[in-house]
Design an enzyme around this catalytic site. Structure first.
Site, mmCIF file in Angstrom:
data_model
loop_
_atom_site.group_PDB
_atom_site.id
_atom_site.type_symbol
_atom_site.label_atom_id
_atom_site.label_comp_id
_atom_site.label_asym_id
_atom_site.label_seq_id
_atom_site.Cartn_x
_atom_site.Cartn_y
_atom_site.Cartn_z
ATOM 1 N N HIS A 124 0.846 -1.202 0.000
ATOM 2 C CA HIS A 124 0.000 0.000 0.000
ATOM 3 C C HIS A 124 0.879 1.249 0.000
ATOM 4 O O HIS A 124 1.270 1.756 1.059
ATOM 5 C CB HIS A 124 -0.940 -0.022 1.214
ATOM 6 N N HIS A 172 -9.874 1.241 0.054
ATOM 7 C CA HIS A 172 -9.689 1.981 1.309
ATOM 8 C C HIS A 172 -11.033 1.951 2.041
ATOM 9 O O HIS A 172 -12.004 2.549 1.578
ATOM 10 C CB HIS A 172 -9.363 3.446 1.051
ATOM 11 N N GLU A 178 -11.382 3.280 7.357
ATOM 12 C CA GLU A 178 -10.338 4.220 7.795
ATOM 13 C C GLU A 178 -11.006 5.302 8.671
ATOM 14 O O GLU A 178 -10.563 5.581 9.766
ATOM 15 C CB GLU A 178 -9.658 4.852 6.575
ATOM 16 N N ASP A 213 1.792 3.822 2.908
ATOM 17 C CA ASP A 213 0.772 4.756 2.411
ATOM 18 C C ASP A 213 1.410 5.863 1.552
ATOM 19 O O ASP A 213 1.446 5.737 0.335
ATOM 20 C CB ASP A 213 -0.071 5.351 3.548
HETATM 21 N N1 HPA Z 1 -7.048 7.318 2.528
HETATM 22 C C1 HPA Z 1 -7.808 7.819 1.556
HETATM 23 N N2 HPA Z 1 -7.283 8.382 0.484
HETATM 24 C C2 HPA Z 1 -5.971 8.438 0.385
HETATM 25 C C3 HPA Z 1 -5.139 7.942 1.378
HETATM 26 C C4 HPA Z 1 -5.702 7.349 2.491
HETATM 27 O O1 HPA Z 1 -5.002 6.871 3.401
HETATM 28 N N3 HPA Z 1 -3.857 8.145 0.997
HETATM 29 C C5 HPA Z 1 -3.922 8.750 -0.188
HETATM 30 N N4 HPA Z 1 -5.195 8.933 -0.582
HETATM 31 ZN ZN ZN Z 2 -3.842 4.977 1.046
#
Ligand code: HPA
Ligand code: ZN
Length: 333
Positions: free
Chosen positions: A12, A197, A200, A278
């Site tokens: 990721h 994603h 989160e 990330d």
């Molecule tokens: N979450 C959502 N969008 C994103 C992220 C993330 O961690 N990193 C880059 N774009």
């Molecule tokens: Zn991401």
């Protein structure tokens, strides 16, 4: 804490969140773009985050400097190429790099399909020159809405044989995965894998939708899975991978601290969770930092860190044959 007898795998990493500080300076200088500072250390605090930000969208605002220098396809190719060089420097044997062509094209009104082409070319050249195997994941930025996401998907499909999987990123709170079922159906029809994603900032229902509505085989972050034991059981049973990004989650304030991160619990429950970066260019970290500094702070034992490292190859979007080759190549060198 990295097990040097195993290949190091990154699953990721946003290619468009991994632009080197020096490259931002170079491109800005070449193309007369204004920057808040013209030296590396002066620029650093504008580009990189050093502590918690108010949330994911505040963190994503930092992409401004990363995508702001994507002035033409040569710049995009360079950035993609350098991503592979950076992976090599970190000792990564296999990296899955993801990118949102619309996001990259927007600041300088580039053609998203040509952005995709430039990314593929840059990564292929880097892979050849640095000997790192790379898989590409296309991203739909949910924040542009459903219609733009179809255009973004069309741009990605122009290079369909050079892309492994589709992802959905951006504002999970206001753009639910459910709106994107049609896009992901198309992706699965062309044989792409799916990672999303989810969980989160939204709850476990967002992860369930990613799995059942979009067909996700892996989930980016999945923090809220911890609230739902039956979901965790399902994920373990169906071998759904979790792409954890410890420092990112602290910096976006999605977790309160490293110690409060659910990764350790995921591993204790036998979930196929992994350690990833990330956005190294924004977070100011690399994969070593995540294994050596972040994971111990998150309370992982050395055995759990090694398990996460093994999990990464296990849930990589590769065939069993490709996984075997990476292992074999790794143990030889
Ligand atoms: N979450 C959502 N969008 C994103 C992220 C993330 O961690 N990193 C880059 N774009
Ligand atoms: Zn991401």
């Amino acid at each position: 804490m990295i097990d040097t007898s195993l290949p190091l795998v990154e699953l990721h990493r946003h290619l468009d969140g991994s632009v080197r500080l020096q490259t931002i300076l170079d491109l800005a200088r070449q193309h007369n773009l204004p920057l808040p500072s013209n030296d590396l250390e002066g620029l650093r605090p504008y580009v990189q985050v050093s502590g918690p930000t108010p949330g994911v969208m505040a963190f994503i605002a930092r992409f401004e400097w990363q995508v702001g220098v994507m002035v033409d396809y040569t710049a995009v190719r360079r950035i993609a190429y350098e991503n592979v060089e950076d992976a090599k420097r970190e000792g990564i044997a296999y990296a899955e790099l993801r990118f949102s062509p619309w996001f990259m094209a927007e600041p300088h009104q580039l053609d998203p399909a040509r952005v995709v082409e430039a990314v593929v070319e840059g990564v292929q050249a880097g892979s050849r020159d640095f000997g790192v195997k790379v898989g590409l994941i296309g991203i739909l930025s949910r924040t542009y809405g459903v219609e733009f996401a179809y255009k973004e998907l069309a741009a990605l499909l122009t290079q369909k044989d050079h892309i492994l999987a589709l992802d959905l990123a951006g504002d999970e709170a206001h753009f639910p995965a459910e709106w994107f079922r049609g896009h992901f159906r198309q992706a699965r029809e062309v044989g792409w894998h799916v990672t999303v994603h989810a969980g989160e900032i939204a709850g476990p229902e967002s992860i369930r939708e990613a799995i059942h509505g979009l067909g996700a085989e892996r989930i980016g972050h999945a923090l809220s899975a911890l609230q739902d034991p039956s979901l965790m059981d399902y994920m373990a049973e169906h071998r759904i991978g979790i792409e954890s990004c410890l420092t990112s989650n602290v910096q976006t304030s999605c977790v309160e601290s490293y110690a409060a991160h659910p990764l350790r619990s995921f591993l204790e429950k036998g979930l196929l969770a992994t350690i990833n970066t990330d956005d190294p260019g924004i977070s100011g970290i690399d994969l070593h930092h995540e294994y050596e500094v972040a994971a111990p702070r998150a309370g992982l034992t050395p055995a759990q860190i090694h398990q996460a490292q093994r999990n990464a190859l296990e849930v990589a979007f590769l065939t069993d044959e490709e996984k075997k080759l990476i292992k074999a190549k790794y143990t030889k060198s």
